[in-house]
Design a protein around this motif. Structure first.
Motif, PDB file in Angstrom:
ATOM      1  N   UNK A 290       9.204   8.292 -15.383  1.00  0.00           N
ATOM      2  CA  UNK A 290       8.717   7.835 -14.081  1.00  0.00           C
ATOM      3  C   UNK A 290       9.400   6.554 -13.599  1.00  0.00           C
ATOM      4  N   UNK A 291      10.529   6.233 -14.220  1.00  0.00           N
ATOM      5  CA  UNK A 291      11.344   5.103 -13.779  1.00  0.00           C
ATOM      6  C   UNK A 291      10.560   3.788 -13.794  1.00  0.00           C
ATOM      7  N   UNK A 292       9.844   3.548 -14.888  1.00  0.00           N
ATOM      8  CA  UNK A 292       9.080   2.322 -15.072  1.00  0.00           C
ATOM      9  C   UNK A 292       9.365   1.743 -16.462  1.00  0.00           C
ATOM     10  N   UNK A 293      10.623   1.692 -16.822  1.00  0.00           N
ATOM     11  CA  UNK A 293      10.982   1.275 -18.177  1.00  0.00           C
ATOM     12  C   UNK A 293      10.615  -0.183 -18.453  1.00  0.00           C
TER      13      UNK A 293
ATOM     14  N   UNK B 251       5.911   4.753 -28.467  1.00  0.00           N
ATOM     15  CA  UNK B 251       6.876   5.827 -28.174  1.00  0.00           C
ATOM     16  C   UNK B 251       6.445   6.586 -26.925  1.00  0.00           C
ATOM     17  N   UNK B 252       5.165   6.911 -26.852  1.00  0.00           N
ATOM     18  CA  UNK B 252       4.628   7.619 -25.698  1.00  0.00           C
ATOM     19  C   UNK B 252       4.874   6.837 -24.409  1.00  0.00           C
ATOM     20  N   UNK B 253       4.578   5.546 -24.455  1.00  0.00           N
ATOM     21  CA  UNK B 253       4.740   4.705 -23.267  1.00  0.00           C
ATOM     22  C   UNK B 253       6.200   4.591 -22.861  1.00  0.00           C
ATOM     23  N   UNK B 254       7.073   4.478 -23.853  1.00  0.00           N
ATOM     24  CA  UNK B 254       8.507   4.402 -23.562  1.00  0.00           C
ATOM     25  C   UNK B 254       8.996   5.669 -22.881  1.00  0.00           C
ATOM     26  N   UNK B 255       8.536   6.825 -23.353  1.00  0.00           N
ATOM     27  CA  UNK B 255       8.936   8.095 -22.743  1.00  0.00           C
ATOM     28  C   UNK B 255       8.432   8.189 -21.302  1.00  0.00           C
ATOM     29  N   UNK B 256       7.189   7.798 -21.075  1.00  0.00           N
ATOM     30  CA  UNK B 256       6.657   7.809 -19.709  1.00  0.00           C
ATOM     31  C   UNK B 256       7.464   6.884 -18.803  1.00  0.00           C
ATOM     32  N   UNK B 257       7.879   5.742 -19.336  1.00  0.00           N
ATOM     33  CA  UNK B 257       8.694   4.820 -18.560  1.00  0.00           C
ATOM     34  C   UNK B 257      10.016   5.437 -18.142  1.00  0.00           C
ATOM     35  N   UNK B 258      10.615   6.223 -19.035  1.00  0.00           N
ATOM     36  CA  UNK B 258      11.880   6.889 -18.713  1.00  0.00           C
ATOM     37  C   UNK B 258      11.675   7.972 -17.655  1.00  0.00           C
TER      38      UNK B 258
END
Length: 331
Positions: free
Chosen positions: A168-171, A159-166
């Motif tokens: 910083x545009x790195x989904x 979940x944390x990684x998914x949020x960071x992807x959203x």
């Protein structure tokens, strides 16, 4: 009647064309304004829904579990807690332009204010300062996305990684990291025979501490994820970072087939380690009380990466599960 209706239709179409032209054109030399959706994203952090800027200009990060990801994605940070980062992330630690918030025991929160950040990612060791940081930085978005208590550790990391992807545009890259973790867990689970007993320990300052299944720091969540059979279960066990203080004799009496160790001292430079510290492998193998347990006799001791205590993010656990798969498969 027909003429009047035709005129009305023509008038309506004309008005629509005018409105369309106004909406799509911009003054000479200016780009059309972007919609709010293109510049912000609504995420659910540990406190609720938050609207966060996408690719914020000035970012402060305090959560060690996200530094591997941000570093991989070349995310620039204005301030970090260098005093609890060891030497793992030189891009941040060695950069004089990145301000130092210090450590979580006595942080210099004024450093954050001075940077005038758009986004502050708090939590983890700095969770106790959430309200204070929000109060001091009213113009910043403050979020906490570290794994929450009483939730599955690895679902939380994804979940944390998914949020960071959203944010910083790195989904796509976030999806790859999460898939890598899932694959590593599956591989380690398959390598375990389902019957060997496992003891998790923490070593620090020459002492061996007990890390309980489920709640123990770092290694506790690995037990349910891999279906490990605990060698010992102690009532009232905690998530203390040094492990629970039980005797080495009690560990020996549990007769573990495997010992998996988190070496808390290894992440720090020798001059920063506590007195009496020694490598985990050495402490366990040289312990008189542990000489006759199967894990020592058969050399089934797995010591985590030296930096695991500092990182503990999705990459760290992916590496750990891969290490466990290799060790259990080789046995």
């Amino acid at each position: 009647m027909r003429t009047t209706r035709s005129a009305a239709v023509a008038l309506t179409l004309g008005a629509a064309l005018v409105l369309s032209a106004c909406a799509s054109s911009a003054p000479a030399g200016e780009e059309p304004a972007e919609s709010a959706d293109a510049t912000t994203v609504t995420i659910t952090d540990n406190h609720g829904e938050v609207e966060v800027p996408v690719n914020p200009e000035t970012v402060v990060a305090l959560d060690n579990t996200i530094f591997d990801t941000l570093d991989e994605w070349d995310v620039e940070l204005a301030a970090v807690p260098k005093d609890v980062m060891g030497s793992v992330w030189p891009d941040y630690i060695d950069d004089p332009e990145v301000a130092n918030v210090g450590n979580h025991r006595e942080p210099n929160l004024e450093v954050i204010v001075a940077e005038q950040p758009d986004l502050i990612i708090g939590g983890y060791r700095f969770g106790d300062y959430y309200d204070q940081i929000k109060q001091q930085n009213p113009d910043a978005v403050v979020i906490e996305i570290s794994p929450r208590d009483d939730e599955d550790e690895f679902d939380e990391l994804k979940r944390q990684t998914e949020i960071l992807g959203q944010i910083f545009d790195h989904e796509d890259e976030a999806t790859e990291l999460n898939e890598g973790l899932d694959e590593a867990i599956a591989g380690a689970k398959e390598a375990y025979n389902g019957t060997d007993t496992v003891m998790a320990v923490n070593t620090s300052a020459g002492q061996i501490g007990y890390l309980a299944p489920v709640v123990g720091r770092g290694l506790g969540p690995v037990f349910p994820a891999l279906g490990w059979k605990p060698a010992l279960e102690v009532e009232g066990a905690t998530d203390d970072h040094q492990g629970d203080d039980i005797s080495v004799e009690a560990i020996a009496d549990s007769n573990p087939d495997w010992i998996v160790a988190l070496d808390r001292d290894a992440a720090f430079a020798p001059e920063e380690r506590e007195a009496g510290s020694a490598p985990a492998d050495e402490l366990i193998k040289n312990s008189e009380a542990l000489q006759n347990v199967p894990a020592v006799q058969q050399d089934r001791i797995v010591v985590l990466d030296p930096n695991f205590y500092l990182t503990e993010g999705v990459q760290a656990y992916t590496k750990l599960f891969t290490q466990l798969q290799e060790a259990f498969s080789a046995a």
